[in-house]
Scaffold this active site. Structure first.
Site, PDB file in Angstrom:
ATOM      1  N   ARG A  53      48.803   6.701 116.101  1.00  0.00           N
ATOM      2  CA  ARG A  53      49.523   7.189 114.918  1.00  0.00           C
ATOM      3  C   ARG A  53      49.254   6.366 113.659  1.00  0.00           C
ATOM      4  NH1 ARG A  53      51.705   8.942 119.194  1.00  0.00           N
ATOM      5  NH2 ARG A  53      51.066   6.897 119.904  1.00  0.00           N
ATOM      6  N   THR A  54      49.372   5.060 113.770  1.00  0.00           N
ATOM      7  CA  THR A  54      49.327   4.244 112.550  1.00  0.00           C
ATOM      8  C   THR A  54      47.938   4.317 111.927  1.00  0.00           C
ATOM      9  OG1 THR A  54      50.931   2.827 113.646  1.00  0.00           O
ATOM     10  CG2 THR A  54      49.946   1.988 111.625  1.00  0.00           C
ATOM     11  N   LYS A  82      31.433 -12.761 117.600  1.00  0.00           N
ATOM     12  CA  LYS A  82      30.505 -13.899 117.511  1.00  0.00           C
ATOM     13  C   LYS A  82      31.249 -15.173 117.157  1.00  0.00           C
ATOM     14  CE  LYS A  82      27.213 -10.764 115.311  1.00  0.00           C
ATOM     15  NZ  LYS A  82      26.758 -10.434 113.956  1.00  0.00           N
ATOM     16  N   ARG A 103      46.177  -4.128 111.736  1.00  0.00           N
ATOM     17  CA  ARG A 103      46.992  -4.373 112.939  1.00  0.00           C
ATOM     18  C   ARG A 103      46.323  -5.478 113.726  1.00  0.00           C
ATOM     19  NH1 ARG A 103      49.341   0.105 116.968  1.00  0.00           N
ATOM     20  NH2 ARG A 103      50.769   0.229 115.198  1.00  0.00           N
ATOM     21  N   HIS A 131      56.643  -4.261 111.940  1.00  0.00           N
ATOM     22  CA  HIS A 131      55.878  -3.022 111.746  1.00  0.00           C
ATOM     23  C   HIS A 131      56.524  -2.292 110.556  1.00  0.00           C
ATOM     24  CE1 HIS A 131      53.336   0.303 112.472  1.00  0.00           C
ATOM     25  NE2 HIS A 131      53.561   0.527 113.757  1.00  0.00           N
TER      26      HIS A 131
HETATM   27  N1   CP Z   1      54.184   3.994 116.310  1.00  0.00           N
HETATM   28  C1   CP Z   1      52.998   3.369 116.422  1.00  0.00           C
HETATM   29  O1   CP Z   1      52.796   2.269 115.904  1.00  0.00           O
HETATM   30  O2   CP Z   1      52.098   4.079 117.155  1.00  0.00           O
HETATM   31  P1   CP Z   1      50.584   3.634 117.391  1.00  0.00           P
HETATM   32  O3   CP Z   1      50.613   2.376 118.236  1.00  0.00           O
HETATM   33  O4   CP Z   1      49.953   4.804 118.096  1.00  0.00           O
HETATM   34  O5   CP Z   1      49.973   3.357 116.060  1.00  0.00           O
END
Ligand code: CP
Length: 305
Positions: A53-54, A82, A103, A131
């Site tokens: 999703r993100t 590396k 992320r 998040h």
């Molecule tokens: N909600 C969320 O962070 O989903 P993903 O891990 O799929 O990005």
């Protein structure tokens, strides 16, 4: 309100006015008031940890408003393999883009990236820490459905220990006058420092290990997955696995208007039959990732005022 060049690392960096401003911009975007709003903006989409999703909503978000992106979904194809450091990776990529969404499995990695980047960094999840863009789309969805956030009874269920979504969300909700219920098995309780944050904010909250204690009171039940990947000891995970599940039967014992939210992915904590009910909000929630991430990208790059 000026967000230009501001990184979005932790939800606690945003005041209530700033949160509301981002939600208002997201609503304008959802209502099509900023077509081409991200024209000429280039996003670096750097995912050192899996995501559906993100990552995909960031990439769809920028493309849909006229911008472009590059990046990776897995650092296996990068020079990290590396031995290149995160700082050197970011110092390089910052010259290729206007904004970075990142992320990373390590808590604090987004903050480190923001300290060396010359463009704004948006934290797309750092370990079990924060998040913030998920929280903004959660707040947006709550406001869209209920018309308000204040005064709601909200339960956070599941892995409150390792779940970064509930860490960010509980902090954000402490800016609104909600009643919070922390529902988890004992080994997955909310860490003490988050509870201290809630205490300091003056928000009302209760902790319990049973949904049946509070189900009738709730307007929203926010369910989370047990974060298997964050457990150091597999036996601890086995103890926690399967300790809660939302079924039609569970729903029938809750208030009839309760909305079930979940950041997704789910494993087995919500059964598929729940998807067909009016209570299920989690896919609408996931889809709201587009306007909310468009607003965030636009504001921090100055492309949207
Ligand atoms: N909600 C969320 O962070 O989903 P993903 O891990 O799929 O990005």
């Amino acid at each position: 309100m000026d967000f230009k060049n501001k990184s979005v690392i932790s939800i606690r960096d945003l005041s209530k006015n700033e949160l509301n401003y981002i939600l208002d911009k997201s609503a304008e975007i959802k209502n099509n008031l900023h077509p081409e709003g991200l024209k000429n903006i280039v996003l670096a989409s750097l995912f050192f940890e899996p995501s559906t999703r993100t990552r995909l909503s960031f990439e769809s978000a920028i493309t849909n408003l006229g911008g472009s992106f590059f990046g990776f979904a897995d650092d296996a194809s990068t020079s990290v393999k590396k031995g290149e450091t995160l700082k050197d990776t970011i110092k390089t990529i910052t010259g290729y883009c206007n904004v970075i969404a990142m992320r990373h499995p390590l808590e604090g990695a987004a903050r480190v990236a923001s300290e060396v980047a010359t463009v704004p960094v948006i934290n797309a999840g750092d370990g079990s820490n924060q998040h913030p863009t998920q929280t903004l789309l959660d707040l947006f969805t709550i406001r869209e459905v209920f018309g308000k956030i204040e005064g709601l009874n909200i339960g956070l269920l599941g892995d409150l220990k390792y779940g970064r979504t509930v860490h960010s969300l509980s902090m954000a909700l402490s800016a609104y006058n909600v009643n919070l219920y922390l529902i988890s098995p004992e080994i997955l309780q909310m860490p003490e420092h988050y509870k201290q944050y809630l205490d300091k904010s003056g928000i009302k909250y209760d902790s319990t290990d049973s949904i049946s204690d509070v189900g009738k009171k709730l307007d929203i039940l926010y369910v989370t997955r047990i974060q298997k990947e964050r457990f150091g000891d597999p036996q601890e995970y086995e103890k926690a696995a399967g300790s809660y599940r939302i079924t039609l039967d569970t729903l029938n014992k809750m208030s009839s208007h309760v909305k079930i939210m979940h950041p997704l992915p789910r494993v087995n904590e919500i059964t598929y039959e729940v998807d067909e009910t009016e209570n299920a909000l989690y896919f609408q929630q996931a889809h709201n990732g587009i306007p909310v991430r468009q607003a965030i990208i636009g504001l921090v790059t100055g492309a949207i005022k």
